[in-house]
Structures are given as C-alpha cells and as structure tokens.
Write a protein that holds these residues in place. Structure first.
Motif, PDB file in Angstrom:
ATOM      1  N   UNK A  96       0.976  -1.311  -0.160  1.00 12.14           N
ATOM      2  CA  UNK A  96       0.148   0.050   0.099  1.00 12.14           C
ATOM      3  C   UNK A  96       0.891   1.200  -0.133  1.00 12.14           C
ATOM      4  N   UNK A  97       1.989   1.221   0.924  1.00 12.50           N
ATOM      5  CA  UNK A  97       2.688   2.487   0.848  1.00 12.50           C
ATOM      6  C   UNK A  97       3.563   2.542  -0.484  1.00 12.50           C
ATOM      7  N   UNK A  98       3.984   1.450  -1.447  1.00 16.11           N
ATOM      8  CA  UNK A  98       4.531   1.941  -2.492  1.00 16.11           C
ATOM      9  C   UNK A  98       3.484   2.091  -3.819  1.00 16.11           C
ATOM     10  N   UNK A  99       2.152   1.720  -3.609  1.00 14.99           N
ATOM     11  CA  UNK A  99       1.251   1.752  -4.762  1.00 14.99           C
ATOM     12  C   UNK A  99       0.615   3.146  -4.597  1.00 14.99           C
ATOM     13  N   UNK A 100       0.286   3.577  -5.967  1.00 15.52           N
ATOM     14  CA  UNK A 100      -0.761   4.919  -5.936  1.00 15.52           C
ATOM     15  C   UNK A 100      -2.204   4.336  -5.667  1.00 15.52           C
ATOM     16  N   UNK A 101      -2.842   5.302  -5.176  1.00 19.99           N
ATOM     17  CA  UNK A 101      -4.223   4.949  -4.733  1.00 19.99           C
ATOM     18  C   UNK A 101      -5.252   4.026  -5.790  1.00 19.99           C
ATOM     19  N   UNK A 102      -5.264   4.420  -7.169  1.00 16.01           N
ATOM     20  CA  UNK A 102      -6.092   4.087  -8.051  1.00 16.01           C
ATOM     21  C   UNK A 102      -5.659   2.273  -8.094  1.00 16.01           C
ATOM     22  N   UNK A 103      -4.251   2.156  -8.108  1.00 13.54           N
ATOM     23  CA  UNK A 103      -3.759   0.909  -8.237  1.00 13.54           C
ATOM     24  C   UNK A 103      -4.226  -0.075  -6.871  1.00 13.54           C
ATOM     25  N   UNK A 104      -4.096   0.629  -5.706  1.00 14.37           N
ATOM     26  CA  UNK A 104      -4.841  -0.151  -4.387  1.00 14.37           C
ATOM     27  C   UNK A 104      -6.404  -0.485  -4.583  1.00 14.37           C
ATOM     28  N   UNK A 105      -7.164   0.463  -5.424  1.00 13.14           N
ATOM     29  CA  UNK A 105      -8.404   0.243  -5.583  1.00 13.14           C
ATOM     30  C   UNK A 105      -8.957  -0.736  -6.417  1.00 13.14           C
ATOM     31  N   UNK A 106      -7.931  -0.817  -7.298  1.00 14.33           N
ATOM     32  CA  UNK A 106      -8.046  -1.626  -8.399  1.00 14.33           C
ATOM     33  C   UNK A 106      -7.709  -3.259  -8.170  1.00 14.33           C
ATOM     34  N   UNK A 107      -6.921  -3.245  -7.047  1.00 14.24           N
ATOM     35  CA  UNK A 107      -6.352  -4.729  -6.594  1.00 14.24           C
ATOM     36  C   UNK A 107      -7.403  -5.363  -5.750  1.00 14.24           C
ATOM     37  N   UNK A 108      -8.326  -6.193  -5.946  1.00  8.25           N
ATOM     38  CA  UNK A 108      -9.346  -6.537  -4.761  1.00  8.25           C
ATOM     39  C   UNK A 108      -8.654  -7.005  -3.705  1.00  8.25           C
ATOM     40  N   UNK A 109      -7.405  -7.550  -3.561  1.00 14.65           N
ATOM     41  CA  UNK A 109      -6.868  -8.000  -2.185  1.00 14.65           C
ATOM     42  C   UNK A 109      -6.356  -6.876  -1.401  1.00 14.65           C
ATOM     43  N   UNK A 110      -5.665  -6.074  -2.023  1.00 16.06           N
ATOM     44  CA  UNK A 110      -5.353  -4.852  -1.451  1.00 16.06           C
ATOM     45  C   UNK A 110      -6.334  -3.854  -1.147  1.00 16.06           C
ATOM     46  N   UNK A 111      -7.448  -3.676  -1.961  1.00 15.63           N
ATOM     47  CA  UNK A 111      -8.728  -2.795  -1.656  1.00 15.63           C
ATOM     48  C   UNK A 111      -9.383  -3.352  -0.258  1.00 15.63           C
ATOM     49  N   UNK A 112      -9.442  -4.735  -0.193  1.00 18.95           N
ATOM     50  CA  UNK A 112      -9.999  -5.259   1.038  1.00 18.95           C
ATOM     51  C   UNK A 112      -9.348  -4.702   2.381  1.00 18.95           C
ATOM     52  N   UNK A 113      -8.099  -5.144   2.232  1.00 20.17           N
ATOM     53  CA  UNK A 113      -7.378  -4.906   3.093  1.00 20.17           C
ATOM     54  C   UNK A 113      -7.199  -3.453   3.736  1.00 20.17           C
ATOM     55  N   UNK A 114      -7.186  -2.431   2.727  1.00 27.77           N
ATOM     56  CA  UNK A 114      -7.102  -1.077   2.981  1.00 27.77           C
ATOM     57  C   UNK A 114      -8.549  -0.605   3.610  1.00 27.77           C
ATOM     58  N   UNK A 115      -9.682  -1.304   3.124  1.00 27.35           N
ATOM     59  CA  UNK A 115     -10.896  -0.682   3.627  1.00 27.35           C
ATOM     60  C   UNK A 115     -11.193  -1.304   4.908  1.00 27.35           C
ATOM     61  N   UNK A 116     -10.542  -2.487   5.285  1.00 29.94           N
ATOM     62  CA  UNK A 116     -10.628  -2.903   6.554  1.00 29.94           C
ATOM     63  C   UNK A 116      -9.839  -2.373   7.646  1.00 29.94           C
ATOM     64  N   UNK A 117      -8.688  -1.896   7.212  1.00 28.58           N
ATOM     65  CA  UNK A 117      -7.682  -0.852   7.941  1.00 28.58           C
ATOM     66  C   UNK A 117      -8.200   0.262   8.040  1.00 28.58           C
ATOM     67  N   UNK A 118      -8.402   0.940   7.076  1.00 24.56           N
ATOM     68  CA  UNK A 118      -9.149   2.379   7.128  1.00 24.56           C
ATOM     69  C   UNK A 118     -10.340   2.380   8.057  1.00 24.56           C
ATOM     70  N   UNK A 119     -11.266   1.369   7.800  1.00 21.77           N
ATOM     71  CA  UNK A 119     -12.534   1.369   8.655  1.00 21.77           C
ATOM     72  C   UNK A 119     -11.943   1.368  10.145  1.00 21.77           C
ATOM     73  N   UNK A 120     -10.837   0.621  10.711  1.00 16.92           N
ATOM     74  CA  UNK A 120     -10.466   0.571  12.032  1.00 16.92           C
ATOM     75  C   UNK A 120      -9.805   1.986  12.440  1.00 16.92           C
ATOM     76  N   UNK A 121      -9.034   2.474  11.436  1.00 17.75           N
ATOM     77  CA  UNK A 121      -8.391   3.716  11.806  1.00 17.75           C
ATOM     78  C   UNK A 121      -9.373   4.820  11.795  1.00 17.75           C
ATOM     79  N   UNK A 122     -10.557   4.569  10.980  1.00 18.34           N
ATOM     80  CA  UNK A 122     -11.711   5.581  11.197  1.00 18.34           C
ATOM     81  C   UNK A 122     -12.407   5.706  12.107  1.00 18.34           C
ATOM     82  N   UNK A 123     -12.572   4.585  12.962  1.00 17.34           N
ATOM     83  CA  UNK A 123     -13.277   4.440  14.286  1.00 17.34           C
ATOM     84  C   UNK A 123     -12.475   4.989  15.356  1.00 17.34           C
ATOM     85  N   UNK A 124     -10.950   5.050  15.261  1.00 16.20           N
ATOM     86  CA  UNK A 124     -10.104   5.449  16.582  1.00 16.20           C
ATOM     87  C   UNK A 124      -9.944   6.878  16.295  1.00 16.20           C
TER      88      UNK A 124
END
Length: 292
Positions: A96-124
């Motif tokens: 995630x640190x190395x990839x641009x945001x459009x590539x992260x969203x286009x990658x199902x595996x990375x996107x799922x991980x990012x959404x889960x991690x972002x949701x956790x960070x959002x709650x905090x």
C-alpha cells in the motif's frame, strides 16, 4: 448398637446400611460411602491443582503473581500473537505504501485490506467528529453523500486527510475563509441573499426577495461560489444548489452564515498516522459511496 457418643445407631431394614440419623417425614437418610471413582477423581483434582500452581502463575502477591516453573505469561502470549499479526500485515502495508491509490482500489486483495484497515483507523481517529457511520455530527460533513468541497476522488480525499483543513501545523493544508458580510451588507440585504440561496433548492418565505438577492449574490458571492452557486473547488467554496447544508438548513441558518460565517478545522493526519494508514483511510472513505 450405639455410636461413640452413646447414641443408638439405626440400620435400615431393607438395605442393611447404617443411616445418618437424619429423618424427614419418616424417611431416613442412608449413610452410603462415596463411590470410589468419585473419590479418586476428587484426589486427582487436588493433585492437578497443586501441580498447576507449581507450573503456572497462580498466587497473587503485592506487585505480581508467582511466575511458575514453566515461565508462562498470558501477556507474553498476547504480545507474540500481536507481533505475528503485525508481521502478516507488513506485506500488505508495504504494498500500500508503494502503490498509488488507483492501483490499490483496482487490486481486490489490497482494496479489501485497505478498507478494513481504514475502517479501523476511522473508528479510532475520526468518529468523534464524523460519527460512527461517517454521516457527520452537527457542523461536520457527511462523508456518505456527494458533496465534496475539496473533491471526492481518492487522491483528493487523501490530500484532505493527510494535510487537513485550516490546520496551522501543515503548510499544505486546505485554506478557505468566507468573509463576514455582516460588515459589508445591510441586514435586509443579507435576508435577500439568504432568500435567493434557499430558492435554489426550496421556497423562501418571501419570494419578492429572490431577484434582489440574486443580484447581491452575483456582486458579492459568485466570485467564490460561481454564478450558478454550485461552488468553485479551487476556492474551497461549497455548492449552494444541492440542498446539502453543513452549518444549518433554512433561511435563518443561511443568513447567520452570511453574516458571521463559521469555519471548521480538520487536523492533518499524515504526520500522526503515516502514509499507509492515511491511504487506507482514503480508500475506506471513498468506498462509502460518496466518492467521485
């Protein structure tokens, strides 16, 4: 037959077993011995308990419990599990640190991980202002709708989260400030502008104020909000023609904002959370459905 206290023992006629001496409504309690299997089980639990106290932490003391000969620690186990989980996540975080945001969203595996991690960070970090469902508290924007002052693309959301809004600690923060027109317009003129703004999505109390308000808007407000009142993103001016209100709905609320505008502030999170987490937050917020 008598016991050592001189009391006569009673033997049950049917079973030939001595009774305990207790009697209820003519029913006597037999003094049968415990089954051997039960006794051996009981003795085994005693031995097990003693062995457990020797092997594992058991007896509480002033500052800690006895450590046990095996040196087991539940805290150490948790720390080990957390370290293993962090190591497993490192691969995704590095990608995630190395990839641009459009590539992260286009990658199902990375996107799922990012959404889960972002949701956790959002709650905090974000629910205190934006609410647990990101619908926004009073005076704080709803992140589920299509109203984006600074843009709703993944990169634009990232920039807003990373650098904040009117955040003095970041030179790249978004800055916009609406002047207080209470020092420039007369009270009746402010009411006319408010009537015109409300007329874009509803019906003002006095329709006769719309036309003069429209002219006042063109003279004083269109330079930031645009001639069609749909906002100019580069100026940080919100769309006034979409029936989405941040600082309050209705003519009075609009007039109050024109007279003495309220300006919110959002901190920049890049220095606090780091780029991978901010990227995950951006992907999560974009996934809520209000992104562009």
């Amino acid at each position: 037959m008598a016991d050592k206290h001189g009391a006569e023992k009673h033997i049950d006629d049917v079973t030939g077993v001595e009774t305990t001496g207790h009697e209820w409504d003519g029913i006597r309690e037999l003094n049968n011995p415990m089954p051997r299997w039960w006794l051996w089980t009981f003795y085994a639990t005693i031995v097990w308990g003693i062995g457990y106290m020797i092997a594992y932490p058991a007896w509480p003391m002033l500052t800690e419990a006895t450590r046990g000969v095996l040196g087991y620690s539940s805290r150490a186990e948790v720390a080990k599990e957390l370290q293993a989980a962090k190591a497993a996540q490192t691969v995704f975080v590095d990608r995630i640190a190395a990839a641009p945001l459009p590539d992260i969203i286009a990658d199902p595996e990375l996107s799922q991980f990012a959404i889960a991690g972002g949701a956790a960070a959002f709650r905090v970090n974000c629910v205190q202002c934006h609410g647990s469902g990101a619908a926004g508290s009073a005076g704080f924007p709803n992140l589920n709708d299509d109203d984006w002052i600074w843009g709703g693309s993944p990169d634009e959301i990232y920039k807003t989260i990373a650098h904040g809004i009117r955040f003095e600690g970041d030179a790249d923060t978004h800055v916009s400030e609406m002047p207080a027109f209470g020092d420039m317009l007369q009270p009746d003129e402010i009411k006319q502008v408010a009537a015109y703004v409300v007329s874009l999505t509803g019906t003002p109390a006095d329709s006769g104020m719309i036309e003069p308000g429209k002219q006042l808007f063109a003279d004083n407000c269109a330079s930031c909000h645009g001639e069609d009142a749909k906002g100019i993103r580069e100026m940080g001016a919100p769309n006034l023609a979409d029936a989405i209100w941040l600082k309050g709905e209705g003519e009075q609320a609009v007039a109050n904002q024109i007279r003495a505008p309220k300006h919110g502030m959002m901190p920049g999170w890049l220095s606090r959370l780091g780029e991978p987490t901010v990227k995950q937050l951006a992907v999560y917020v974009h996934s809520l459905g209000g992104g562009e």
